[in-house]
Scaffold this active site. Sequence first.
Site: not given
Length: 343
Positions: A210, A234-236, A253
């Site tokens: 996350d 990090g940035d998923f 969602h």
Amino acid sequence: MSPEAVADEVVDARASSAFLVNESLGYLFPAALRAAAVVGVADHLADGPRTAAELARATRTDARSLYRVLRLLATRGVFEEDAVGRFRLTAAGDALRTDAPCSARSAVLMNTDRSMWLPTADLSRCVTEGTSAFEHLFGLPFFEYFAQDEDTADVFHTGMAAMSDAENGPIADACDFPPTGTVVDVGGGHGGFLLTVLDRHPALRGILYDRPHVLAGHRLDTPGTAGRWSTESGDFFTAVPEGDVLVLKRILHDWEDDQCVALLDRCRAALAPGGRILVVEAVVPPGNAPHQAKALDLLLMAALVGRERTAPEFAGLFEAAGLKPARVTPTPTVLSVVEAVAV
């Protein structure tokens, strides 16, 4: 039309009008629930019934106003008023205590926070413009706003953790995890679900993935999980840690279809041979029956850019990301486990 038929039609019209008027007042219940949660009324009823005046002294609130809030909540089974004006906790209301097992207080505070509440009052903008109302009200998209507002972000992440606590066990039991390997909880927040999985499967390792400010509140450091977990930030949308099972719980969602496909593509690239992706989401059922997914879908429409999806819609996302839909497993909660494997 006979006079009798006309009279019946008028009665039906009046009943329908009264029904709709009553429905339009429904927002007052969550407003009252929030008020009770904010001042911590339930915490002061753990030892037994008390009058509104006694509760007002304990919570430093106005007795008459507090009574009116409790009276409405008693009509919905959160509290119960006795013949001498004392209020007690019901089984449902007990979950509003801060120290209750699986306390719902933080989740209630999150769901009724102004960051959630105000956009829903502007649903007509969503309908007419096809866009979220959040940025119009707050000046930034949802997650960008949270990134620069630490207090609101804390309400959100604490609330999500609380909302998940009651569902983590049943969902973990419904998932088919391998006997060994690595589970990556992508966007896993404070790690409540991953902790549950590791507790149930002592030979598994886990990675909680996350943003750094979210990971600061993780809950994985327990004696039973020692040496079996790590955190990565990090940035998923850019990359995802490699693993045998990648979990996306209440993540897709939040996003539009093209963003979901990009995220799933990153997950596919991170899968070990024979690995699986477990998407844990509310699957919207067909028909007119009530389901929490249909309500949450409007919250997502108002505040974010995503939506709740049907099983065929999830399958479409998987196929667009080069994945093969495997199965949908219902759980005892409102969420299902939607499984995909690499083609």
